[in-house]
Write a protein that holds these residues in place. Sequence first.
Motif, PDB file in Angstrom:
ATOM      1  N   ARG A 154      62.156  36.997 -26.831  1.00  0.00           N
ATOM      2  CA  ARG A 154      61.504  37.835 -27.836  1.00  0.00           C
ATOM      3  C   ARG A 154      62.465  38.943 -28.275  1.00  0.00           C
ATOM      4  O   ARG A 154      63.380  39.326 -27.531  1.00  0.00           O
ATOM      5  CB  ARG A 154      60.204  38.413 -27.288  1.00  0.00           C
ATOM      6  CG  ARG A 154      60.319  39.306 -26.069  1.00  0.00           C
ATOM      7  CD  ARG A 154      58.930  39.814 -25.689  1.00  0.00           C
ATOM      8  NE  ARG A 154      58.950  40.747 -24.558  1.00  0.00           N
ATOM      9  CZ  ARG A 154      58.648  40.412 -23.326  1.00  0.00           C
ATOM     10  NH1 ARG A 154      58.344  39.155 -23.036  1.00  0.00           N
ATOM     11  NH2 ARG A 154      58.651  41.326 -22.367  1.00  0.00           N
ATOM     12  N   LEU A 156      64.236  42.497 -29.082  1.00  0.00           N
ATOM     13  CA  LEU A 156      64.288  43.725 -28.310  1.00  0.00           C
ATOM     14  C   LEU A 156      63.163  44.662 -28.741  1.00  0.00           C
ATOM     15  O   LEU A 156      62.827  44.743 -29.932  1.00  0.00           O
ATOM     16  CB  LEU A 156      65.630  44.427 -28.530  1.00  0.00           C
ATOM     17  CG  LEU A 156      66.856  43.813 -27.870  1.00  0.00           C
ATOM     18  CD1 LEU A 156      68.108  44.537 -28.369  1.00  0.00           C
ATOM     19  CD2 LEU A 156      66.774  43.907 -26.353  1.00  0.00           C
ATOM     20  N   PRO A 157      62.587  45.392 -27.804  1.00  0.00           N
ATOM     21  CA  PRO A 157      61.589  46.404 -28.184  1.00  0.00           C
ATOM     22  C   PRO A 157      62.196  47.424 -29.151  1.00  0.00           C
ATOM     23  O   PRO A 157      63.410  47.651 -29.167  1.00  0.00           O
ATOM     24  CB  PRO A 157      61.228  47.052 -26.844  1.00  0.00           C
ATOM     25  CG  PRO A 157      61.579  46.025 -25.812  1.00  0.00           C
ATOM     26  CD  PRO A 157      62.777  45.307 -26.347  1.00  0.00           C
ATOM     27  N   GLU A 158      61.356  48.035 -29.920  1.00  0.00           N
ATOM     28  CA  GLU A 158      61.825  49.005 -30.903  1.00  0.00           C
ATOM     29  C   GLU A 158      62.622  50.119 -30.223  1.00  0.00           C
ATOM     30  O   GLU A 158      62.234  50.628 -29.169  1.00  0.00           O
ATOM     31  CB  GLU A 158      60.625  49.611 -31.640  1.00  0.00           C
ATOM     32  CG  GLU A 158      61.018  50.556 -32.771  1.00  0.00           C
ATOM     33  CD  GLU A 158      59.820  51.075 -33.544  1.00  0.00           C
ATOM     34  OE1 GLU A 158      60.003  51.942 -34.418  1.00  0.00           O
ATOM     35  OE2 GLU A 158      58.684  50.606 -33.258  1.00  0.00           O
ATOM     36  N   THR A 215      69.096  52.799 -25.342  1.00  0.00           N
ATOM     37  CA  THR A 215      67.807  53.240 -25.884  1.00  0.00           C
ATOM     38  C   THR A 215      68.056  53.998 -27.189  1.00  0.00           C
ATOM     39  O   THR A 215      69.194  54.262 -27.588  1.00  0.00           O
ATOM     40  CB  THR A 215      67.099  54.172 -24.900  1.00  0.00           C
ATOM     41  OG1 THR A 215      67.898  55.358 -24.743  1.00  0.00           O
ATOM     42  CG2 THR A 215      66.929  53.498 -23.537  1.00  0.00           C
ATOM     43  N   ASP A 243      63.956  50.894 -14.111  1.00  0.00           N
ATOM     44  CA  ASP A 243      62.804  51.414 -14.850  1.00  0.00           C
ATOM     45  C   ASP A 243      62.621  50.775 -16.215  1.00  0.00           C
ATOM     46  O   ASP A 243      61.668  51.100 -16.934  1.00  0.00           O
ATOM     47  CB  ASP A 243      62.913  52.940 -14.990  1.00  0.00           C
ATOM     48  CG  ASP A 243      64.187  53.380 -15.685  1.00  0.00           C
ATOM     49  OD1 ASP A 243      65.209  52.677 -15.580  1.00  0.00           O
ATOM     50  OD2 ASP A 243      64.172  54.449 -16.333  1.00  0.00           O
ATOM     51  N   HIS A 244      63.511  49.826 -16.575  1.00  0.00           N
ATOM     52  CA  HIS A 244      63.367  49.125 -17.854  1.00  0.00           C
ATOM     53  C   HIS A 244      63.208  47.615 -17.659  1.00  0.00           C
ATOM     54  O   HIS A 244      63.276  46.862 -18.641  1.00  0.00           O
ATOM     55  CB  HIS A 244      64.580  49.409 -18.750  1.00  0.00           C
ATOM     56  CG  HIS A 244      64.567  50.788 -19.331  1.00  0.00           C
ATOM     57  ND1 HIS A 244      63.865  51.121 -20.471  1.00  0.00           N
ATOM     58  CD2 HIS A 244      65.159  51.930 -18.910  1.00  0.00           C
ATOM     59  CE1 HIS A 244      64.034  52.407 -20.738  1.00  0.00           C
ATOM     60  NE2 HIS A 244      64.818  52.925 -19.807  1.00  0.00           N
ATOM     61  N   ARG A 245      62.945  47.187 -16.436  1.00  0.00           N
ATOM     62  CA  ARG A 245      62.762  45.757 -16.191  1.00  0.00           C
ATOM     63  C   ARG A 245      61.343  45.328 -16.543  1.00  0.00           C
ATOM     64  O   ARG A 245      60.445  46.143 -16.665  1.00  0.00           O
ATOM     65  CB  ARG A 245      63.084  45.445 -14.724  1.00  0.00           C
ATOM     66  CG  ARG A 245      64.556  45.648 -14.403  1.00  0.00           C
ATOM     67  CD  ARG A 245      64.858  45.473 -12.924  1.00  0.00           C
ATOM     68  NE  ARG A 245      66.238  45.901 -12.640  1.00  0.00           N
ATOM     69  CZ  ARG A 245      66.718  46.118 -11.417  1.00  0.00           C
ATOM     70  NH1 ARG A 245      65.934  45.945 -10.356  1.00  0.00           N
ATOM     71  NH2 ARG A 245      67.964  46.502 -11.256  1.00  0.00           N
ATOM     72  N   GLY A 246      61.186  43.991 -16.674  1.00  0.00           N
ATOM     73  CA  GLY A 246      59.876  43.445 -16.983  1.00  0.00           C
ATOM     74  C   GLY A 246      59.503  43.531 -18.443  1.00  0.00           C
ATOM     75  O   GLY A 246      58.324  43.355 -18.796  1.00  0.00           O
ATOM     76  N   ARG A 247      60.474  43.781 -19.310  1.00  0.00           N
ATOM     77  CA  ARG A 247      60.192  43.933 -20.741  1.00  0.00           C
ATOM     78  C   ARG A 247      60.906  42.879 -21.572  1.00  0.00           C
ATOM     79  O   ARG A 247      60.998  43.003 -22.798  1.00  0.00           O
ATOM     80  CB  ARG A 247      60.601  45.342 -21.205  1.00  0.00           C
ATOM     81  CG  ARG A 247      59.989  46.463 -20.373  1.00  0.00           C
ATOM     82  CD  ARG A 247      60.472  47.836 -20.801  1.00  0.00           C
ATOM     83  NE  ARG A 247      60.009  48.195 -22.142  1.00  0.00           N
ATOM     84  CZ  ARG A 247      60.313  49.346 -22.742  1.00  0.00           C
ATOM     85  NH1 ARG A 247      61.062  50.238 -22.108  1.00  0.00           N
ATOM     86  NH2 ARG A 247      59.865  49.603 -23.948  1.00  0.00           N
ATOM     87  N   GLY A 248      61.455  41.845 -20.905  1.00  0.00           N
ATOM     88  CA  GLY A 248      62.149  40.793 -21.637  1.00  0.00           C
ATOM     89  C   GLY A 248      63.533  41.168 -22.097  1.00  0.00           C
ATOM     90  O   GLY A 248      64.093  40.508 -22.988  1.00  0.00           O
ATOM     91  N   LEU A 249      64.122  42.187 -21.496  1.00  0.00           N
ATOM     92  CA  LEU A 249      65.442  42.647 -21.937  1.00  0.00           C
ATOM     93  C   LEU A 249      66.563  41.709 -21.478  1.00  0.00           C
ATOM     94  O   LEU A 249      67.498  41.443 -22.239  1.00  0.00           O
ATOM     95  CB  LEU A 249      65.695  44.058 -21.416  1.00  0.00           C
ATOM     96  CG  LEU A 249      64.718  45.128 -21.913  1.00  0.00           C
ATOM     97  CD1 LEU A 249      64.985  46.464 -21.220  1.00  0.00           C
ATOM     98  CD2 LEU A 249      64.808  45.284 -23.429  1.00  0.00           C
TER      99      LEU A 249
END
Length: 301
Positions: A154, A156-158, A215, A243-249
């Motif tokens: 997916r 990247l998050p905004e 970021t 602290d940024h894991r689990g977000r599909g990065l």
Amino acid sequence: MHPIDNLPAGLTTRALTLDDAPAVLSVIAAEEVVDLGEPEMTLEDVVADWRRPSYDITASTVGVFDGDRLVAYGDLSDADVAYTAVLPSYQGRGIGTALARWLQATARAAGSTRIGTQVPQGSAAERLMRDLGYEERWTAWDLELPPDREISARPLPEGFTIRDDAEADRESAWKLIEDCFLEWSERERMSMADFGAKVWGRPGFEPWNLRLLTTADGDVVGATHVFLAGDGGYVARIAVRPDHRGRGLAPAMLVDAFRLAREHGAVRCYLSTDTRAGARGLYEKVGMEVASTWVNLAVTL
């Protein structure tokens, strides 16, 4: 250099130099063709490792020669990490055993309490190490993304961006990657100088070889070290701050790394992991397949 005992008659030894790197690669490649079907190691791998500021090539290596030809070598790369290779046509003559004993003595003299090596599963090297009393520490795998397959990830998050490194980012990248790897790896922290020798000091380094995830505030929260190795694109290191894991990065970072490798000529894309990292499932989930299996074996000194 410690003496090496019990070699076949007619063979000689000496410490290696950086000029011996191509000959060492030839010995490694000959073994890998037998064990894996094709060579994986590159000259850049050997040179980058030997150029670490903390590494003493004279004290840490031995070459075994038949006349002027290098037929085997041993390398105490780190406190408890050893590498060896013997030309297949010279195997079965006690050279591997002699090298293992030399490496143990060298490690013991340097203050190490154990020594280990990683070898292809089912190889002659694995059989020898087990015969010498080495015990398995973990299993490792090379996983490959087939040439006709893409990783689905997916967006990247905004606010997140993946970009090339800049010199000003390198301390942050070193700390991030080392912090993440030391969550599961039982070793001392690699110095920034040694890390740099293996990353931005690696022969042929280009800015796209170190990709940084940042970021919106510019904080470095992920990093990927990717480079060309023969016809392959190899991800040597990939890390995301906890602290940024689990977000599909991580999948998005792999997509980015493999895309760039292919744009620069890679036919295949691969990486390595082991049971300590617990990441094999992630890589298989995105479509990667196990290409080879390795075992890490060690003995207490």
